[in-house]
Scaffold this active site. Sequence first.
Site, short mmCIF file in Angstrom:
data_model
loop_
_atom_site.label_atom_id
_atom_site.label_comp_id
_atom_site.label_asym_id
_atom_site.label_seq_id
_atom_site.Cartn_x
_atom_site.Cartn_y
_atom_site.Cartn_z
N ILE A 1 0.68 -1.26 -0.07
CA ILE A 1 0.11 -0.15 0.03
C ILE A 1 1.01 1.29 0.03
O ILE A 1 0.50 2.32 0.04
CB ILE A 1 -0.90 0.01 1.10
CG1 ILE A 1 -0.23 -0.04 2.69
CG2 ILE A 1 -1.99 -1.11 1.11
CD1 ILE A 1 -1.17 -0.08 3.80
N GLY A 2 1.99 1.19 0.13
CA GLY A 2 2.76 2.26 0.04
C GLY A 2 4.30 1.96 0.20
O GLY A 2 4.60 1.04 0.58
N SER A 3 5.32 2.90 0.04
CA SER A 3 6.79 2.78 0.10
C SER A 3 7.28 4.24 0.50
O SER A 3 6.81 5.19 0.19
CB SER A 3 7.17 2.26 -0.94
OG SER A 3 7.14 2.94 -2.11
N GLY A 4 8.56 4.24 1.11
CA GLY A 4 9.01 5.69 1.62
C GLY A 4 10.43 5.33 1.51
O GLY A 4 11.20 4.32 1.07
N GLY A 5 11.14 6.37 2.14
CA GLY A 5 12.70 6.41 2.35
C GLY A 5 13.33 5.16 3.33
O GLY A 5 14.51 4.54 3.26
N PHE A 6 12.41 4.90 4.28
CA PHE A 6 12.80 3.87 5.42
C PHE A 6 12.49 2.50 4.96
O PHE A 6 13.07 1.60 5.24
CB PHE A 6 12.26 4.08 6.77
CG PHE A 6 12.97 5.55 7.27
CD1 PHE A 6 14.01 5.43 8.11
CD2 PHE A 6 12.27 6.69 6.95
CE1 PHE A 6 14.67 6.57 8.65
CE2 PHE A 6 12.91 7.55 7.42
CZ PHE A 6 13.92 7.69 8.30
N GLY A 7 11.19 2.24 4.25
CA GLY A 7 10.95 1.03 4.00
C GLY A 7 9.63 1.28 3.22
O GLY A 7 9.12 1.88 2.74
N ASP B 1 7.96 16.10 9.13
CA ASP B 1 7.72 15.64 8.02
C ASP B 1 6.40 15.70 7.61
O ASP B 1 5.73 14.79 7.04
CB ASP B 1 8.46 14.46 7.59
CG ASP B 1 8.38 14.37 6.15
OD1 ASP B 1 8.31 15.23 5.39
OD2 ASP B 1 8.80 13.04 5.70
#
Length: 979
Positions: A267-273, A397
Amino acid sequence: MEEDKYQLVLHNDDLERMVLYDPNSKSLLVRNSTDMLRQKSKQLVLQQQIESPYSPMPSLRSPSIPTTPTLVGGLSSQSHNNNHPSTLHIMCPYCKRSYNNNNNNNINNNISTNNNNINNNSSNNLNNLNNNINNINNGIFNNNNNNNSNSNNNNISGGNNNTMDINGNSIVSGVIAPFNPSPYYRSPISEPPFISRDYFLLLQDSSKSGVNNNNNNNNNDSTTTNNNNNNNTTPPQQQQQQNSSGLNSEFLNIGYYKKFFKEDIKIGSGGFGSVYLCRHLINGVDLGEFAVKKVPVGENLPWLFRVLREVKALETLTKHRNIINYKHSWLEYDQPADFGPKVPCLYILMEYANNGNLQDYMAEKRDLIPENEIWSFFIDLCHGIGYLHHSGIIHRDIKPPNILIHQSYDSITDREVTHLMISDFGTCDTIGPLESLAPPLYKNNIKRTGNTGTIEYLAPELLQKGVNGEYNSDYDEKCDIWSLGILLYQMAYGTLPYRYSGDPFIDEDPNRNLPSLIDEIAGFSNNRLIFPQIPQRSRDLKDMITILLRAKPHERPTISQILSTHFIQSKTKHYTINPIHLPFTKRNKFKNTSVHNTTASTIKLRRKGSISTTNSTTSSSSSTATSSSLSSTTIATTSSSNAINNTTATTTTNSNLGNNNNNNTNALISSRISPIRKTQLVEENSEDSSNEIANINPNRSLIQPIVLSDTDNDDIIIDDDDDDDDSTNNNDTNNTDNTDDEMNSGDVVGIVNNKKSSYSRSSSIRSPSSSNKLRQRTISNSGGNNGIRKALPSLEAPRSGRFKRAAIVIQRGVRSSAVYQAFYMLQALFQVWLCFDQCSTCPNTFPSPILLYPLLLLSLIPILVVNNNNNSNNMNNNNNNNNINSNGQLAHLNGSGGGGIINNGNRDTKKINTIISIIRFIYYFVISVLLPKEISCKSTSHIIPILPPIADYVVFPLLSLFKNLTLLIINLIFIFYRD
């Protein structure tokens, strides 16, 4: 009873499942909900809300935020307390005790067992990172089994301050902690599912002790029993990875995720995982859905300690409606890349928000978000950010992708409501007492070498450098206030207040110039804030944005100051009584595709028996769409397997035709049908606009909403004005200001299908035999892609050869009658004033009855004509509606039946009003100009006045005549324009 020896650790009322813990065998039992267990669960939730501190320990509280509660608008917890979380408590709603700030020192004695495990043997020194990490490991990774065993024994024997046995007898020891005085806590909208703070720790402990998660269902009970310790064995490859890794094997919980969770989609992704949607299963029994964040850590222990900052921040926060709720975390091997090796990853289990994020919603709406939604979102964000600041945490953020949208069922209003939740605490930081009380020299020794967060949402002081090239300012609460102001500006105008920022909804916009953007933000001043002309926003919204986007941090308000303003208090009270609801759309591309539909509204409707208990065929049939050019516009007729994009089906019925109490002429009552119902969907092909649609069956009481357009003309006119749509307002009074909400929810408005065709409203009715072959066209969004838009009814317009404005078609009921009455009353008053003005040249005179009374009567006659005409139209309309309902057909307003009667009535009214206006003008002309003034004016002293100069006999009557002529012109314009 047998259940007396069990401890209730989880209850999901929507799924009607409960999990019990057996302290003797250390096993978990999954059972169906019963009335007795459900009542005990409510008592546990109540006990948990009373005893749990709603802010962390006092040592983590921000010193700059006052801890005294703020009473907002006199709202009490007893007035619709559970409807909306914006109610601020000045007194405990359960024990009716006032808050006592002196009792905050007792919070440490009443925190949950989970926090006792996590913070066991912790030091008060916040700078001692190693001690904090060891304490986290003691709670998360269970490297100290003795401590966990002791804590579990305390839970079983009643040592936990936040537990209650199955009979409801309190086993709380000591003094109950007072209700926390934080003004940012908000009561839940509906009863949340009860999950004990020890549940996942007990599940993890039982997993390590050898619980076998197999399907062992007996009498609707699923029991996890102790088995051989074969599950704890790891393959040789993983043992080699453990030996080569920097983490000891005792820190890893191998197989925990696969054993108790089933991963659905990403369902999503970012800089950490990356974040995945998963379902919690025990012995194949579904216990709810969660979001799990997988953060690869590998052998980098410093990186693990940095990631644990998010866990530490989340675990100190208790349940809050506008904050993503933290559940559990552990270390386990995972394969982040498809062709890469398995590496140790930190799993963070959190609450799942079921309606996407704010970025996708804003990209769909752009600058068309109504202000009522903006203010509701803003209040949600204020309460969430305020709770973080009150808890000693700054987010750093705040941006749309980190703001999630969640829908929950409100048992008070019996419908779903929407609220925002703040997520992604990977960049957060704590505000400790050492940082605030440290001398300036100590602060100068800690230098900031970079920026954390997104450039577009960073405060200007964070980008400003000194002479030596070092950053001047550090992060504080005012940085989140700036990000909140940028977010509010983007919600209002669909863009950012910067020149070089580009389009915020395009990832790689060529117009985005990063170096120039950094310089622009760093040099931002108060006079550089410019508001676009379109869309037009209220002055209050602009003032709030201006206050939040102050260049100097000390000029920005705190969250407590924002919530204490009278305007925000009134808004909070309004949305407490009338919470908003957004339509559940497919804007989230990672929407749950599982066959299990466990949303609160679906469960409630299923219990009421209004919908089917299974809807798996809906999602399976949505995959049968054969062409990508098929639009998302749907109409509801009968069940079919060709469901397109699984969108909401819309129907229009005539069952309530003619029953409108507001005297609306032939108002068409629009209704909404759940998307779970099986409906036939018409495929719209944007490439071939010459396809023909099947004729409408006249024996059915449904109208197929079809979008019409001219092949030679791309202009499509849609009525987006809520004020001119009475049928929509009657069906949804809570969303009268939400135009786009009504467009997406399925309310019928109207369409113009030809360059020279007049517009017909949603209250119009189309004859089934008037058109057999209709062309269709897909309405695309602003980006050029086919979006989810509303299907509008096809109405054949009369060939009048004259194009009128879409909003002016027919006279409608009470509203038109009220306008007529107000206009002619003002006209009568103006006519009386003209009569007195005519006689003002002579002293002690007033208008004679021969002048005043006939003019006054002629001015008031149109009011009687309008009322009589409306009554006759309504009677004829009701009779015609009865004929329509008996025949099962719909007649067009401009055709036969009631429509012809209404049009004839409008034409007769126009003629009568025109004749009366002309007669009134001629009568005034004869009396005031042609006859002597002694006839039109009468003296009060009965003495013949001295004749005034000739100018008063000629010039002044001509001026009065000119005024009356102006009144006649205005009257005629009103008659022809309105009718």
